[in-house]
Design a protein around this motif. Structure first.
Motif, mmCIF file in Angstrom:
data_model
loop_
_atom_site.group_PDB
_atom_site.id
_atom_site.type_symbol
_atom_site.label_atom_id
_atom_site.label_comp_id
_atom_site.label_asym_id
_atom_site.label_seq_id
_atom_site.Cartn_x
_atom_site.Cartn_y
_atom_site.Cartn_z
ATOM 1 N N GLY A 47 0.845 -1.198 0.000
ATOM 2 C CA GLY A 47 0.000 0.000 0.000
ATOM 3 C C GLY A 47 0.876 1.242 0.000
ATOM 4 O O GLY A 47 1.812 1.331 0.781
ATOM 5 N N TYR A 49 1.142 5.409 0.401
ATOM 6 C CA TYR A 49 0.449 6.544 0.999
ATOM 7 C C TYR A 49 1.291 7.809 0.891
ATOM 8 O O TYR A 49 2.512 7.746 0.976
ATOM 9 C CB TYR A 49 0.208 6.293 2.493
ATOM 10 C CG TYR A 49 -0.670 5.108 2.776
ATOM 11 C CD1 TYR A 49 -2.017 5.276 3.058
ATOM 12 C CD2 TYR A 49 -0.155 3.820 2.751
ATOM 13 C CE1 TYR A 49 -2.827 4.193 3.320
ATOM 14 C CE2 TYR A 49 -0.958 2.723 2.995
ATOM 15 C CZ TYR A 49 -2.297 2.912 3.286
ATOM 16 O OH TYR A 49 -3.100 1.836 3.532
ATOM 17 N N ARG A 109 -4.056 7.407 0.939
ATOM 18 C CA ARG A 109 -3.770 6.382 -0.051
ATOM 19 C C ARG A 109 -3.594 6.975 -1.450
ATOM 20 O O ARG A 109 -4.333 7.880 -1.849
ATOM 21 C CB ARG A 109 -4.930 5.386 -0.076
ATOM 22 C CG ARG A 109 -4.721 4.187 -0.960
ATOM 23 C CD ARG A 109 -3.996 3.116 -0.218
ATOM 24 N NE ARG A 109 -3.763 1.941 -1.034
ATOM 25 C CZ ARG A 109 -3.771 0.699 -0.553
ATOM 26 N NH1 ARG A 109 -4.028 0.486 0.717
ATOM 27 N NH2 ARG A 109 -3.507 -0.321 -1.325
ATOM 28 N N TYR A 165 -2.765 1.351 9.007
ATOM 29 C CA TYR A 165 -2.742 0.952 7.602
ATOM 30 C C TYR A 165 -3.430 -0.389 7.389
ATOM 31 O O TYR A 165 -3.241 -1.318 8.158
ATOM 32 C CB TYR A 165 -1.297 0.865 7.095
ATOM 33 C CG TYR A 165 -0.553 2.161 7.269
ATOM 34 C CD1 TYR A 165 -0.862 3.250 6.468
ATOM 35 C CD2 TYR A 165 0.411 2.300 8.252
ATOM 36 C CE1 TYR A 165 -0.203 4.450 6.635
ATOM 37 C CE2 TYR A 165 1.077 3.498 8.424
ATOM 38 C CZ TYR A 165 0.763 4.574 7.619
ATOM 39 O OH TYR A 165 1.409 5.761 7.782
ATOM 40 N N THR A 198 3.681 -1.535 3.655
ATOM 41 C CA THR A 198 3.208 -0.186 3.380
ATOM 42 C C THR A 198 4.408 0.714 3.138
ATOM 43 O O THR A 198 5.455 0.548 3.738
ATOM 44 C CB THR A 198 2.412 0.431 4.540
ATOM 45 O OG1 THR A 198 3.242 0.437 5.686
ATOM 46 C CG2 THR A 198 1.148 -0.319 4.820
ATOM 47 N N SER A 255 4.953 4.725 3.206
ATOM 48 C CA SER A 255 4.297 5.975 3.550
ATOM 49 C C SER A 255 5.271 7.117 3.292
ATOM 50 O O SER A 255 6.361 7.142 3.840
ATOM 51 C CB SER A 255 3.896 5.905 5.012
ATOM 52 O OG SER A 255 3.197 7.031 5.375
ATOM 53 N N HIS A 312 -10.251 9.048 -0.818
ATOM 54 C CA HIS A 312 -9.917 8.607 0.538
ATOM 55 C C HIS A 312 -10.099 9.790 1.490
ATOM 56 O O HIS A 312 -9.503 10.834 1.289
ATOM 57 C CB HIS A 312 -8.462 8.116 0.573
ATOM 58 C CG HIS A 312 -8.022 7.607 1.904
ATOM 59 N ND1 HIS A 312 -6.707 7.401 2.220
ATOM 60 C CD2 HIS A 312 -8.719 7.250 3.003
ATOM 61 C CE1 HIS A 312 -6.615 6.939 3.458
ATOM 62 N NE2 HIS A 312 -7.828 6.843 3.964
ATOM 63 N N TYR A 339 -13.393 5.111 2.105
ATOM 64 C CA TYR A 339 -12.915 5.038 0.723
ATOM 65 C C TYR A 339 -14.119 4.916 -0.198
ATOM 66 O O TYR A 339 -15.038 4.137 0.078
ATOM 67 C CB TYR A 339 -12.064 3.783 0.505
ATOM 68 C CG TYR A 339 -10.712 3.799 1.154
ATOM 69 C CD1 TYR A 339 -9.581 4.191 0.448
ATOM 70 C CD2 TYR A 339 -10.546 3.384 2.474
ATOM 71 C CE1 TYR A 339 -8.329 4.174 1.036
ATOM 72 C CE2 TYR A 339 -9.303 3.364 3.077
ATOM 73 C CZ TYR A 339 -8.196 3.757 2.347
ATOM 74 O OH TYR A 339 -6.950 3.740 2.937
#
Lengths: 719, 214
Positions: free
Chosen positions: A171, A173, A178, A215, A222, A224, A381, A403
């Motif tokens: 993911g 960010y 996101r 998250y 993730t 970020s 988001h 979302y």
């Protein structure tokens, strides 16, 4: 006159009274009883006081019979006060204990799975600047992260693959919001890049597992990225590169700044000059525009806006195994926009509030052998979080997220379309508990709901860290993770449920004076992965019947100290990934998960040459693939992957940087797998074609010029 | 008449008291500043710094005591074998609130830049890139806030000198600035009398730099 006499008498009396002084003594110690030197002992309301000596002892003369308040202060310790009633005899206070304050800087932090890059954090693995100056990265954030343990380089894809998981399991960010379609759209087996320029960010937080309840929707990892605060100065940045150019203008005052940038790239001149292995009809061309603004608010708040829009296209022939022709002509056009704004403010009462909104819009048009398909994706988001420090022992972070997601596919030839709409809501709460500055526990949970699949789930997360010695710590993290399948599967069957993963990670971190050593071991269990019949591009009978696991360990060593002006890091990762998912019938090693991954990055600054010279090596033990001419699945493996990159950055003037880099300088012909024809030839043999690199080498030359009143400013100051 | 005398007396006492409060502050400051100028050991550093901080606490509206407390730490970090980062960090913590109180004070801005310069000097290789820009910017801001502040110009000259050395450029720019700084120090000296407690430090460093230009 009587009155005056009275006053004088009173005054004299007072004076006499004041002249009687007594001694006050004591000894300052910390929690363990060790003497504390340098404590400020303050006689409240006066300039009087004293300082404890190296033995912790202090003495102070105070007035007889006077009630006083003493304040004891020292940086890094909690202040205490003592009231002392007036007396005529000397006072011995004995030992006075100060308790050390637990702060972010002196306490243990959770390092399991986490690799931070920032200026603030102590356990920093890579600084923002390192990303730009890593030779193999070519300015791409994700490529730089591929030199860290836990990742594997998949040269025909370019995305981030973490610990035996596929690229969709990461993911991405920006400022906690996101990013949809964070990578540029590309054709099969043509590597992509991150859309965002590393100059935008002041730090990154990259987790390879066991991450915070903040998250979700990421089974493996993730990333970020945190955008910069208000820029320091008004300046213009011009870049001219072998593949394009751009200009960025920043306007700044103390309170706010705004920058406008535009970049154009066109690989055509370069690809005409340097022979390519891909059969380009039209080289990739792209244009992007970006605005980033930051506004400081009164009393410590900040508002940020980031908006980016871009358009890209490419056209190439992809040969098909068993055919002599140029193959299929693929024509690809992409437009992309990302807009986000966020507000953050720390209040004096210990609360920090955050609110943000982000919109990602992506439109791809693929034309393959005359069939034209549009794919569009929109992601909104909305997120609010609240952090509260109840004391230096307990703090809480909670948040609420929504979302909205729409995905549409249109077959323009048949004028047919299909789509799905999703609304997800999440609530998370996570609590940090510092038992003391050496031991902390973090526990939390994330609750999610999807409207489309009409399901609610909960992901508990727990981690702890213990400081073994001044320079080393161990930490442990575990948690459950849910992720909805990728768009192109969900659109085929809306009832596909979440896939699930469980992580368990044990980490050891040693860092001292420019040297860092990190070792980590992990187990990851997957369940309810998507499985289908047929091929990747035309799946049938989709289900959540897949499962798998990944286990292994990582080692990382970085040293900026031993050799003067030299910085190097070495990463090794071993991962045993096996999964029965997608088209795989049995639990096998996926084609993107080499068992052994190794990389070295070396940077050396040569002062007389005003240059930084860099080299990096990346290797793995090869990619598995299924050879239909043999029995079984994933029954073969490519030759090991190896790539050596070099770079040279020359700073002739403070405001000018010339950067030259070559990827795969040895020109090794790496193969990432083979594609086989669907049907065997007459002799019963399936013909194949290797998945290769776009060219043996990639050369990059860039000139970066900063125009500002301050002649010392350069591109690197932006970082 | 009695009533009149009483009021007068009270008024006089009030004035005396007020003056006394003022002059106690000044006296205390003068005593501390001379103690600062005769620091010989690390233990002295703690005593002097704490002395300034006690004055700061009892006279919360004044910025000078905190300023000098931080200056004591910065100078000592450059001078003694101590945990330099810890000293600079404490100095930074100290000036944080006077920075908020007086964002337009040239002396405080320059001191802020001086702390960054100190932090840079601990590990120039890895901190240079980030901190040199920030420090230069703060010195520039301090000069804008008060063109006659010799410390702002002198610190800027020192920073420029370091940068020129790093990039192998000539020292002309920093030498010119050092000479300007010396002029400013000269002008400042005319204002200094025995009751002057505002910052006056920094001339020696500017002289040293100007000398190396010859």
């Amino acid at each position: 006159m009587k009155l005056l006499a009275l006053l004088i008498t009173l005054f004299l009396l007072y004076q006499t009274n004041a002249s009687g002084q007594i001694q006050l003594t004591g000894k300052m110690v910390d929690e363990k009883g060790t003497a504390l030197a340098g404590v400020n002992i303050i006689l409240r309301g006066t300039y009087e006081g004293t300082t404890s000596n190296t033995k912790g002892d202090f003495n102070l003369l105070i007035s007889e019979n006077e009630t006083i308040h003493l304040d004891f202060r020292m940086m890094g310790f909690k202040s205490i006060s003592k009231k002392i009633n007036g007396t005529k005899v000397p006072i011995a206070l004995g030992e006075i204990r100060l308790i050390e304050q637990i702060t972010e800087m002196n306490s243990v932090t959770i390092s399991a799975g986490a690799m931070e890059s920032s200026d603030a954090s102590r356990a920093v693995i890579l600084k923002p600047l390192d990303i730009v100056t890593t030779p193999s990265a070519m300015g791409d954030i994700v490529s730089a992260l591929q030199t860290l343990p836990g990742t594997s380089t998949v040269g025909n894809d370019g995305r981030l693959f973490v610990r035996g998981g596929d690229a969709s399991e990461v993911g991405i960010y920006i400022d906690g919001l996101r990013v949809g379609n964070a990578y540029g759209t590309t054709a099969n087996n043509v590597p992509t890049r991150t859309r965002f320029n590393p100059n935008l960010f002041k730090g990154t937080f990259f987790s390879t597992g066991g991450y915070s309840a903040e998250y979700g929707q990421a089974l493996s990892s993730t990333l970020s990225l945190n955008t910069k605060d208000v820029s320091a100065r008004t300046q213009g940045d011009l870049n001219l590169m072998s593949v394009g150019g751009g200009y960025s203008q920043t306007l700044a005052t103390d309170k706010h700044s705004i920058s406008f940038s535009g970049n154009y790239f066109n690989l055509n001149p370069y690809q005409n000059l340097v022979k390519q292995d891909f059969d380009w009809e039209k080289s990739p061309v792209g244009l992007d525009l970006e605005i980033a603004a930051q506004q400081k608010l009164k009393k410590g708040g900040i508002v940020k806006i980031l908006a980016r829009t871009e358009a890209n296209k490419m056209q190439l022939w992809q040969p098909q195994p068993g055919e002599d022709s140029r193959g299929d002509l693929i024509n690809l056009r992409n437009t992309y926009s990302y807009v986000q704004s966020n507000w953050k403010k720390a209040f004096h009462n210990g609360w920090t509030l955050f609110a943000g909104a982000a919109l990602s819009h992506n439109l791809d048009n693929f034309e393959i052998s005359g069939i034209s398909i549009d794919k569009s994706s929109d992601l909104i988001h909305l997120k609010t979080t609240a952090i509260k420090d109840f004391s230096d022992h307990i703090s809480m972070k909670s948040g609420f997220e929504t979302y909205f997601h729409t995905y549409t596919e249109i077959n323009l030839n048949l004028d047919k379309f299909r789509n799905f709409t999703e609304k997800e809501t999440y609530f998370f709460s996570e609590w940090d508990w510092y038992l003391n500055k050496r031991l902390m526990i973090r526990g939390g949970a994330r609750i999610g709901n999807s409207k489309l699949i009409n399901d609610t789930w909960i992901d508990p997360r727990i981690s702890m860290a213990y400081q073994v010695s001044t320079n080393s710590q161990i930490s442990l993290a575990a948690g459950n993770f849910h992720q909805l399948p990728v768009d192109n599967f969900r659109i085929l069957s809306n009832f596909l449920k979440n896939s699930e993963a469980k992580h368990l990670i044990l980490n050891y971190l040693y860092s001292n004076d420019g040297r860092t050593f990190r070792a980590e071991t992990f187990i990851k269990q997957y369940d309810k992965l998507v499985k289908f019949d047929g091929e990747q591009l035309s799946p049938k009978m989709l289900s959540n019947d897949g499962a798998g696991s990944a286990k292994g360990f990582d080692l990382f060593f970085r040293d900026q100290k031993t050799f003067k002006n030299t910085d190097y890091w070495i990463s090794y990762g071993y991962v045993k990934s096996e999964r029965s998912y997608n088209q795989y019938r049995t639990e096998v090693q996926p084609d993107y998960a080499p068992k052994q991954n190794f990389s070295v990055v070396l940077k050396h600054f040569v002062q007389p040459l005003k240059s930084q010279i860099g080299a990096s090596v990346s290797m793995n033990d090869g990619y598995p693939y299924t050879d239909p001419n043999k029995d079984g699945e994933m029954n073969s493996k490519t030759n090991p992957y190896q790539s050596v990159s070099v770079s040279w950055s020359y700073l002739p003037k403070p405001n000018l940087i010339i950067h030259f880099a070559v990827n795969n300088v040895l020109g090794r012909e790496n193969v990432f797998g083979y594609s086989f024809a669907k049907n065997p030839e007459e002799n019963g043999f399936y013909p194949s074609l290797p998945k290769v690199q776009g060219a043996p080498r990639f050369l990059f030359l860039g000139v970066f010029l900063t125009l500002s009143k301050d002649k010392n400013a350069n591109f690197l100051n932006n970082l | 008449m009695k009533k009149y005398t009483l009021s007068l007396l009270i008024a006089m006492m009030w004035i005396t008291l007020a003056n006394a409060a003022d002059s106690t502050y000044e006296m205390a400051m003068k005593k501390q500043i001379s103690a600062m100028n005769s620091i010989a050991t690390v233990e002295d550093v703690q005593n002097v710094k704490n002395g300034f901080l006690r004055i700061a606490e009892a006279s919360p509206k004044e910025w000078l005591p905190t300023y000098y407390g931080a200056l004591t730490l910065i100078n000592s970090a450059f001078r003694f074998e101590v945990d330099k980062d810890q000293y600079f960090e404490e100095a930074m913590m100290l000036i944080k609130h006077i920075l908020e109180q007086q964002p337009d004070n040239s002396e405080i801005t320059a001191l802020h830049g001086y702390i960054l310069m100190g932090q840079l000097s601990v590990d120039p290789n890895s901190r240079g890139q980030e901190l040199s820009g920030k420090a230069l910017q703060l010195f520039g801001k301090a000069i804008n806030q008060d063109k006659n502040n010799p410390r702002a110009t002198s610190l800027m000259a020192r920073m420029e000198f370091g940068m020129a050395q790093f990039f192998g450029n000539g020292p002309e720019k920093s030498c010119g600035m050092a000479r300007i700084a010396l002029e400013l120090f000269k002008a400042e000296k005319a204002k200094i009398d025995e009751n002057y407690i505002l910052p006056t430090w920094g001339k020696e460093q500017a002289e040293k730099l100007a000398d190396s230009c010859k």
